[in-house]
Design an enzyme around this catalytic site. Structure first.
Site, PDB file in Angstrom:
ATOM      1  N   THR A 192      46.816  57.443  43.687  1.00 22.60           N
ATOM      2  CA  THR A 192      45.840  57.491  42.593  1.00 22.60           C
ATOM      3  C   THR A 192      46.180  58.582  41.569  1.00 22.60           C
ATOM      4  O   THR A 192      46.800  59.604  41.923  1.00 22.60           O
ATOM      5  CB  THR A 192      44.438  57.759  43.190  1.00 22.60           C
ATOM      6  N   ASP A 193      45.726  58.380  40.344  1.00 19.62           N
ATOM      7  CA  ASP A 193      45.874  59.419  39.309  1.00 19.62           C
ATOM      8  C   ASP A 193      45.116  60.697  39.675  1.00 19.62           C
ATOM      9  O   ASP A 193      45.400  61.765  39.142  1.00 19.62           O
ATOM     10  CB  ASP A 193      45.420  58.889  37.938  1.00 19.62           C
ATOM     11  N   GLU A 194      44.150  60.567  40.595  1.00 20.36           N
ATOM     12  CA  GLU A 194      43.281  61.721  40.887  1.00 20.36           C
ATOM     13  C   GLU A 194      44.045  62.862  41.567  1.00 20.36           C
ATOM     14  O   GLU A 194      43.575  63.997  41.597  1.00 20.36           O
ATOM     15  CB  GLU A 194      42.075  61.294  41.734  1.00 20.36           C
ATOM     16  N   TYR A 245      38.627  63.841  48.470  1.00 22.19           N
ATOM     17  CA  TYR A 245      39.336  62.538  48.442  1.00 22.19           C
ATOM     18  C   TYR A 245      40.718  62.709  47.822  1.00 22.19           C
ATOM     19  O   TYR A 245      41.735  62.312  48.413  1.00 22.19           O
ATOM     20  CB  TYR A 245      38.517  61.512  47.645  1.00 22.19           C
ATOM     21  N   LYS A 283      44.593  62.246  49.410  1.00 23.13           N
ATOM     22  CA  LYS A 283      45.621  61.347  48.875  1.00 23.13           C
ATOM     23  C   LYS A 283      46.878  62.151  48.508  1.00 23.13           C
ATOM     24  O   LYS A 283      47.999  61.689  48.746  1.00 23.13           O
ATOM     25  CB  LYS A 283      45.092  60.601  47.641  1.00 23.13           C
TER      26      LYS A 283
HETATM   27  P1  NAD Z   1      38.168  50.320  49.289  1.00 18.74           P
HETATM   28  O1  NAD Z   1      37.366  51.488  49.748  1.00 18.74           O
HETATM   29  O2  NAD Z   1      37.501  49.215  48.532  1.00 18.74           O
HETATM   30  O3  NAD Z   1      38.888  49.622  50.544  1.00 18.74           O
HETATM   31  C1  NAD Z   1      39.521  50.349  51.550  1.00 18.74           C
HETATM   32  C2  NAD Z   1      39.842  49.409  52.700  1.00 18.74           C
HETATM   33  O4  NAD Z   1      40.520  50.159  53.718  1.00 18.74           O
HETATM   34  C3  NAD Z   1      38.612  48.789  53.363  1.00 18.74           C
HETATM   35  O5  NAD Z   1      38.836  47.407  53.608  1.00 18.74           O
HETATM   36  C4  NAD Z   1      38.475  49.543  54.665  1.00 18.74           C
HETATM   37  O6  NAD Z   1      37.861  48.789  55.705  1.00 18.74           O
HETATM   38  C5  NAD Z   1      39.926  49.865  54.974  1.00 18.74           C
HETATM   39  N1  NAD Z   1      40.084  51.035  55.848  1.00 18.74           N
HETATM   40  C6  NAD Z   1      39.495  52.259  55.700  1.00 18.74           C
HETATM   41  N2  NAD Z   1      39.842  53.069  56.718  1.00 18.74           N
HETATM   42  C7  NAD Z   1      40.703  52.356  57.493  1.00 18.74           C
HETATM   43  C8  NAD Z   1      41.420  52.646  58.689  1.00 18.74           C
HETATM   44  N3  NAD Z   1      41.337  53.846  59.292  1.00 18.74           N
HETATM   45  N4  NAD Z   1      42.213  51.677  59.215  1.00 18.74           N
HETATM   46  C9  NAD Z   1      42.303  50.450  58.633  1.00 18.74           C
HETATM   47  N5  NAD Z   1      41.630  50.119  57.528  1.00 18.74           N
HETATM   48  C10 NAD Z   1      40.842  51.055  56.951  1.00 18.74           C
HETATM   49  O7  NAD Z   1      39.359  50.943  48.447  1.00 18.74           O
HETATM   50  P2  NAD Z   1      40.106  50.384  47.154  1.00 18.74           P
HETATM   51  O8  NAD Z   1      39.330  50.775  45.961  1.00 18.74           O
HETATM   52  O9  NAD Z   1      40.452  48.964  47.388  1.00 18.74           O
HETATM   53  O10 NAD Z   1      41.423  51.283  47.183  1.00 18.74           O
HETATM   54  C11 NAD Z   1      42.566  50.859  47.899  1.00 18.74           C
HETATM   55  C12 NAD Z   1      43.654  51.910  47.751  1.00 18.74           C
HETATM   56  O11 NAD Z   1      43.962  52.097  46.376  1.00 18.74           O
HETATM   57  C13 NAD Z   1      43.247  53.279  48.298  1.00 18.74           C
HETATM   58  O12 NAD Z   1      44.371  53.838  48.926  1.00 18.74           O
HETATM   59  C14 NAD Z   1      42.893  54.076  47.046  1.00 18.74           C
HETATM   60  O13 NAD Z   1      43.145  55.440  47.228  1.00 18.74           O
HETATM   61  C15 NAD Z   1      43.844  53.470  46.034  1.00 18.74           C
HETATM   62  N6  NAD Z   1      43.389  53.519  44.622  1.00 18.74           N
HETATM   63  C16 NAD Z   1      42.155  53.033  44.276  1.00 18.74           C
HETATM   64  C17 NAD Z   1      41.771  53.047  42.952  1.00 18.74           C
HETATM   65  C18 NAD Z   1      40.443  52.481  42.502  1.00 18.74           C
HETATM   66  O14 NAD Z   1      40.089  52.594  41.327  1.00 18.74           O
HETATM   67  N7  NAD Z   1      39.671  51.856  43.372  1.00 18.74           N
HETATM   68  C19 NAD Z   1      42.632  53.574  41.969  1.00 18.74           C
HETATM   69  C20 NAD Z   1      43.891  54.048  42.371  1.00 18.74           C
HETATM   70  C21 NAD Z   1      44.270  54.008  43.702  1.00 18.74           C
HETATM   71  P1  TYD Z   2      33.882  56.257  40.326  1.00 22.98           P
HETATM   72  O1  TYD Z   2      33.757  54.791  40.077  1.00 22.98           O
HETATM   73  O2  TYD Z   2      33.243  56.844  41.534  1.00 22.98           O
HETATM   74  O3  TYD Z   2      35.447  56.564  40.304  1.00 22.98           O
HETATM   75  P2  TYD Z   2      36.221  58.009  40.282  1.00 22.98           P
HETATM   76  O4  TYD Z   2      35.285  59.070  40.645  1.00 22.98           O
HETATM   77  O5  TYD Z   2      37.232  57.777  41.345  1.00 22.98           O
HETATM   78  O6  TYD Z   2      36.789  58.127  38.918  1.00 22.98           O
HETATM   79  O7  TYD Z   2      33.327  57.032  39.074  1.00 22.98           O
HETATM   80  C1  TYD Z   2      33.875  56.796  37.789  1.00 22.98           C
HETATM   81  C2  TYD Z   2      33.205  57.764  36.830  1.00 22.98           C
HETATM   82  O8  TYD Z   2      31.819  57.426  36.715  1.00 22.98           O
HETATM   83  C3  TYD Z   2      33.239  59.195  37.318  1.00 22.98           C
HETATM   84  O9  TYD Z   2      33.402  60.060  36.197  1.00 22.98           O
HETATM   85  C4  TYD Z   2      31.870  59.405  37.944  1.00 22.98           C
HETATM   86  C5  TYD Z   2      30.979  58.505  37.110  1.00 22.98           C
HETATM   87  N1  TYD Z   2      29.816  57.921  37.796  1.00 22.98           N
HETATM   88  C6  TYD Z   2      28.545  58.022  37.234  1.00 22.98           C
HETATM   89  O10 TYD Z   2      28.360  58.605  36.150  1.00 22.98           O
HETATM   90  N2  TYD Z   2      27.496  57.447  37.906  1.00 22.98           N
HETATM   91  C7  TYD Z   2      27.654  56.805  39.081  1.00 22.98           C
HETATM   92  O11 TYD Z   2      26.636  56.326  39.679  1.00 22.98           O
HETATM   93  C8  TYD Z   2      28.961  56.696  39.654  1.00 22.98           C
HETATM   94  C9  TYD Z   2      29.183  56.009  40.979  1.00 22.98           C
HETATM   95  C10 TYD Z   2      30.020  57.268  38.966  1.00 22.98           C
END
Ligand code: NAD
Ligand code: TYD
Length: 339
Positions: free
Chosen positions: A124-126, A150, A154
């Site tokens: 992630t960019d985070e 978090y 990562k």
């Molecule tokens: P999510 O929380 O929707 O899904 C995570 C999945 O992993 C779930 O199905 C959960 O059951 C499974 N999981 C959690 N712990 C586990 C374990 N110990 N063993 C097996 N399975 C397990 O997450 P997401 O948003 O789909 O993100 C997926 C990946 O992409 C993550 O690694 C996250 O860091 C990365 N990512 C997400 C975003 C975003 O905007 N959502 C952006 C950049 C990177």
């Molecule tokens: P989020 O979707 O949790 O992603 P991330 O924290 O990984 O960027 O949040 C996106 C942005 O929105 C973040 O700046 C936090 C803000 N946010 C709110 O303002 N209200 C909310 O209820 C949530 C869940 C997030």
């Protein structure tokens, strides 16, 4: 060609499974422990395919993961399983370390032991921390300066991946992507939470001044980037992926209000998140030149399609809202998806 997709029942993982099914000839072995974020209803269509199998396994389980690698000759792993929500990591960070760090380590040990040709570590960019307004977007050489537990978990896993490339010659690439949106996202994240609350006439809670900036990418563009990294990425390299769509949170919320026809009086300022990162922005030039990839879904179209998807998929959203999605495994898993 069998690939493992960890986290395949989550938001991005479920979209990736569908993307690989539709755009490659790969057979897909899903590994997911079905935490609160895992939802088999998100892949119930994919599970009907003979090319997809599901394993209810925790990635930190040494015996179960070793068994999977021993019994199948994987051409690669897409590693998405993670604890992924910043707010939860502020309340309790321990699951983030068990899964994101120890779980990743267990997978890496198996990749080395079983000579798995390719490991795509989805990050992630985070991990880069926060930018100020006007600062240049993150490049792959930026320092890792995570702000939340978090993001720190990562970053720790990214460094473990790097060390396995250098020490063991493991064939790993790391992708770092910006904020995703699209179908099947759990409504604890900004966009789906706001969409569902707007449909239901509930408050739209905006943290702090709402001027934090995120770079939004449609999940399908992310999936295309992951396949490009799998196919063309070089071992040991990091690739930034992003949507080149920097928006303030309040702008995103106002767009959702417009698209859903909700009242903007629902927008409510609430206490800011602790340690809240101000701005993320990605320089994706390395991925565009070396992976021949670029995002193609414009935000206006992507957000409208996402609102329409949540409106059209009431069964999925209702089951998530009520918690009924958790029963899907018990009710259906043994009842032969593939009939
Ligand atoms: P999510 O929380 O929707 O899904 C995570 C999945 O992993 C779930 O199905 C959960 O059951 C499974 N999981 C959690 N712990 C586990 C374990 N110990 N063993 C097996 N399975 C397990 O997450 P997401 O948003 O789909 O993100 C997926 C990946 O992409 C993550 O690694 C996250 O860091 C990365 N990512 C997400 C975003 C975003 O905007 N959502 C952006 C950049 C990177
Ligand atoms: P989020 O979707 O949790 O992603 P991330 O924290 O990984 O960027 O949040 C996106 C942005 O929105 C973040 O700046 C936090 C803000 N946010 C709110 O303002 N209200 C909310 O209820 C949530 C869940 C997030």
């Amino acid at each position: 060609m069998k690939v493992m997709v960890t986290g395949g029942a989550g938001f991005i993982g479920s979209n990736l499974v569908r993307y690989l099914l539709n755009n490659t000839a790969m057979d897909i072995v899903i590994v997911d422990s079905l935490t609160y974020a895992g939802n088999l209803e998100s892949i119930s269509d994919c599970l009907k395919s003979d090319r997809v199998s599901f394993n209810h396994v925790d990635i930190s389980d040494k015996i179960a993961v070793d068994f999977l690698f021993t019994s199948t000759n994987f051409v690669g792993v897409f590693h998405l399983a993670a604890e992924s929500h910043v707010d939860r990591s502020i309340v309790d960070s321990s699951p983030f370390y068990n899964t994101n760090v120890i779980g990743t380590l267990n997978l890496l040990d198996n990749v080395v032991k079983h000579n798995t040709p390719r490991f795509v570590h989805v990050s992630t960019d985070e991990v880069y921390g926060s930018l100020t307004t006007g600062e240049a977007p993150f490049t792959e050489t930026n320092l890792l300066l995570p702000s939340s537990p978090y993001a720190a978990s990562k970053a720790a896993s990214d460094l473990l991946v790097r060390s396995y490339v250098v020490t063991h010659g493991a064939d790993c690439v790391i992708t770092r992507c910006s904020n995703n949106y699209g179908p099947y996202q759990f409504p604890e994240k900004l966009i789906p939470l706001m969409i569902l609350n707007a449909f239901e006439g509930r408050e739209l809670p905006v943290y702090g001044d709402g001027q934090q900036v995120r770079d939004w990418i449609h999940v399908e563009d992310h999936c295309a980037g992951l396949l490009a990294a799998f196919s063309l990425g070089k071992a040991g390299e990091v690739y930034n992926l992003g949507g080149i769509t920097e928006l303030q949170n309040m702008e995103v919320v106002r767009s959702i209000v417009t698209l859903t026809g909700a009242s903007d009086e629902l927008i409510t300022r609430v206490t800011d998140r602790k340690g809240h990162d101000r701005r993320y922005a990605m320089d994706i030039s390395k991925a565009t030149t070396q992976l021949n990839w670029r995002p193609i879904v414009g935000f206006a179209v992507g957000l409208k399609n996402t609102v329409d998807w949540y409106s059209a998929n009431k069964e999925w959203t209702n089951h998530v809202r009520t918690g009924e999605y958790k029963l899907f495994y018990e009710k259906n898993y043994n009842a032969k998806f593939k009939e």
